[in-house]
Design an enzyme around this catalytic site. Structure first.
Site, PDB file in Angstrom:
ATOM      1  CD  GLU A   1      -3.147   0.823   2.148  1.00  0.00           C
ATOM      2  OE1 GLU A   1      -4.197   0.260   1.799  1.00  0.00           O
ATOM      3  OE2 GLU A   1      -2.947   1.220   3.312  1.00  0.00           O
TER       4      GLU A   1
ATOM      5  CE  LYS B   1     -12.880   3.436   0.615  1.00  0.00           C
ATOM      6  NZ  LYS B   1     -11.906   4.062   1.542  1.00  0.00           N
TER       7      LYS B   1
ATOM      8  CG  HIS C   1       6.998 -29.326   3.742  1.00  0.00           C
ATOM      9  ND1 HIS C   1       7.497 -30.544   3.319  1.00  0.00           N
ATOM     10  CD2 HIS C   1       7.726 -28.987   4.841  1.00  0.00           C
ATOM     11  CE1 HIS C   1       8.469 -30.929   4.138  1.00  0.00           C
ATOM     12  NE2 HIS C   1       8.627 -30.001   5.067  1.00  0.00           N
TER      13      HIS C   1
END
Length: 569
Positions: free
Chosen positions: A360, A516, A391
């Site tokens: 950000e 948004k 793994h």
């Protein structure tokens, strides 16, 4: 002659570009054979040991990076941040998260005012309130002690505090203080997150901390209203004042919501959300869980790195070195990602938090002056604790794309285990991998080595490791509250260094706004379709219209004006 507007126009940048080809031709096997070079790439501060000798860099590279820092006016930019200058120019704000952990007698100013007394007024208020809740003098509406806390927030109001909470859970001192208590975090507006958070909790013993600077954040406020309904439906509307508190600066909206403004804890415009864990955003819920004394040690750890960052010469400055190396890896060597690999399960939430802080902050395509960047900046951050990651995605790191790695180890485990008859204890087994993996990445394994081991010819291409994959190692002596604070601040300042060198604004986040605003349009359409039966028509492209229509048709049983329904698990 005017100073170049872009760092890529400086002689220091061009010098590094010219230097690049020689480094690309030099394998880490050769670089690691130079003991003097390796010794020069090891730095220690306060028993934190940084080894960056496995970076694709020579001492000459590092010196050229110092020249780049000088060309970027890095020291002056760091000083401007500490002096309270409005380095967040697009929002005209200071950037002063260092003030959040400054000692009481410090002076750090924003707009001519020392903000440290304000910080400590809030810290004192948190200490008083958290102690009253913890000792049972502040109780819920039915007189029961408040043993469970749900912190409601999103982004920086969630990821940072969650990282610290997870790291403290297994620390002996912190876990002792937290016995019989529970702290949960509600972030996602998905009702499943709310259901998981209230599952098994009793409203009578639950305190909700609502974290929203403006008290208007859509996801946070919907979740807050959900928990308000959960509390009031069980205990009555008047119980909200005893069971909900706020971290906010918007006292009128706090009061309108039903929370006593006296139970609102402030923070300031000069605190960015992703840098707010040391404010009331993190300190309040963490103090309720672990006690203020533990959290104060966390703040002191962060402050120790703040001092180191502002005063240490670059060649001994851990955040500066880390930041410069990231610039080298991203903008010169062309590696777009970074793996954060803590060999401690207690640090399992470090990578998600730093992912937000870094991506950000530095996910920008223009300079602070608004000029398009002609080079790559920012990096894709991800990670998982060792040995779990081995793994999972280490296959790609070893034999696929080159991804620089941060290995983080802890000398003494929070929870040592010793089993009679075992060759090594559990922590030694973990740390065996911590020490081995960086060498495996650096050296690899050649076809010639495989032939000497009599590996079948057809398997040699599959078992060959090219090596020459950069990493660095950070070794912490312990992992208590103080060291957790140090680790947080190291990464915060590293991100700032990258942004300062790239010449971008690491402290705004306009990229989150467009989605948004478009969601607002969709929200209005959903409401109109549910309440008035209006079809999806104007304002949407064919793809979005098709998806929305399918969604509405499949959820036609959702009532237009429903009665309240809370999660049932």
């Amino acid at each position: 002659m005017a100073t170049p507007s872009l760092i890529s126009e400086t002689e220091a940048w061009k010098d590094l570009k010219a230097h690049l080809e020689g480094i690309k031709r030099t394998h880490l096997r050769e670089l690691m054979g130079d003991t003097e070079r390796c010794q020069s790439m090891m730095v220690e501060f306060d028993n934190i040991f940084l080894d960056y000798s496995r970076q694709q860099a020579s001492p000459d590279t590092i010196n050229k990076l110092y020249k780049l820092a000088e060309a970027a006016h890095l020291k002056q930019k760091i000083d401007r941040m500490y002096n309270g200058d409005h380095i967040n120019s697009t929002e005209n704000r200071s950037v002063l998260h260092v003030a959040l952990r400054a000692p009481r007698n410090s002076a750090i100013c924003s707009d001519g005012k020392n903000v440290v007394p304000d910080v400590w007024n809030v810290l004192d208020k948190i200490k008083d309130f958290s102690e009253r809740v913890r000792n049972g003098s502040w109780v819920g509406a039915t007189g029961k002690e408040l043993k469970d806390v749900i912190a409601v927030g999103i982004g920086g109001s969630f990821l940072g505090p969650l990282f610290v909470h997870t790291a403290l859970q297994t620390d002996p001192e912190a876990s002792k203080n937290a016995r019989g208590r529970e702290l949960r975090f509600l972030a996602n507006v998905d009702p499943i997150d709310a259901a998981r958070n209230i599952s098994g909790l009793n409203p009578e013993t639950t305190l909700v901390v609502v974290v929203s600077k403006t008290f208007t954040t859509a996801e946070t406020m919907l979740n807050a209203r959900t928990l308000r309904e959960w509390i009031s439906s069980a205990l009555g509307v008047s119980a909200v004042a005893k069971h909900m508190v706020a971290v906010s600066t918007n006292l009128p909206l706090v009061e309108k919501f039903g929370i006593d403004p006296n139970n609102a804890f402030a923070f300031w415009d000069w605190v960015g959300g992703r840098y707010s864990v040391c404010s009331a955003v993190g300190v309040l819920p963490l103090s309720l869980q672990y006690g203020f004394a533990v959290v104060e040690k966390f703040l002191q750890g962060a402050h120790s790195i703040d001092q180191h960052f502002s005063s240490a010469p670059f060649e001994k400055n851990i955040p500066v070195l880390l930041g410069l190396l990231s610039v080298w890896n991203v903008s010169f060597l062309g590696y777009p990602a970074r793996a954060i690999l803590p060999y401690s399960q207690a640090l399992e939430k470090l990578a998600p938090h730093i992912q937000q802080v870094s991506m950000e902050s530095n996910g920008k395509g223009v300079s602070i002056d608004g000029l398009p960047l002609p080079f790559e900046s920012g990096e894709i951050d991800f990670g998982e604790p060792g040995t779990n990651g081995q793994h999972s995605f280490y296959q790609l790191i070893h034999q696929g794309r080159v991804i620089p790695c941060d290995f983080i180890g802890v000398v003494k485990s929070q929870q040592p285990v010793y089993l009679k008859g075992e060759v090594v204890n559990n922590h030694d087994e973990l740390m065996s991998n911590f020490f081995a993996q960086p060498d495996a990445l650096a050296y690899g394994k050649t076809p010639e080595q495989l032939k000497k081991e009599n590996v079948s010819e057809h398997l040699i291409p599959h078992k060959t490791f090219t090596g020459n994959r950069p990493s660095l190692s950070i070794l912490l002596p312990t992992l208590d509250a103080y060291r957790i604070g140090q680790l947080l601040a190291i990464y915060e300042h590293r991100v700032a260094v990258q942004g300062f060198v790239w010449g971008i604004n690491s402290f705004d986040q306009w990229g989150v706004e467009l989605g948004k605003s478009l969601a607002t349009q969709v929200r209005k359409q959903l409401h109109a379709s549910r309440v008035k039966g209006e079809p999806v028509e104007e304002g949407f492209n064919f793809s979005t219209k098709t998806l929305l229509t399918r969604y509405l048709e499949a959820t036609s049983d959702v009532p237009a004006d429903p009665s309240t329904l809370l999660p049932k698990i």
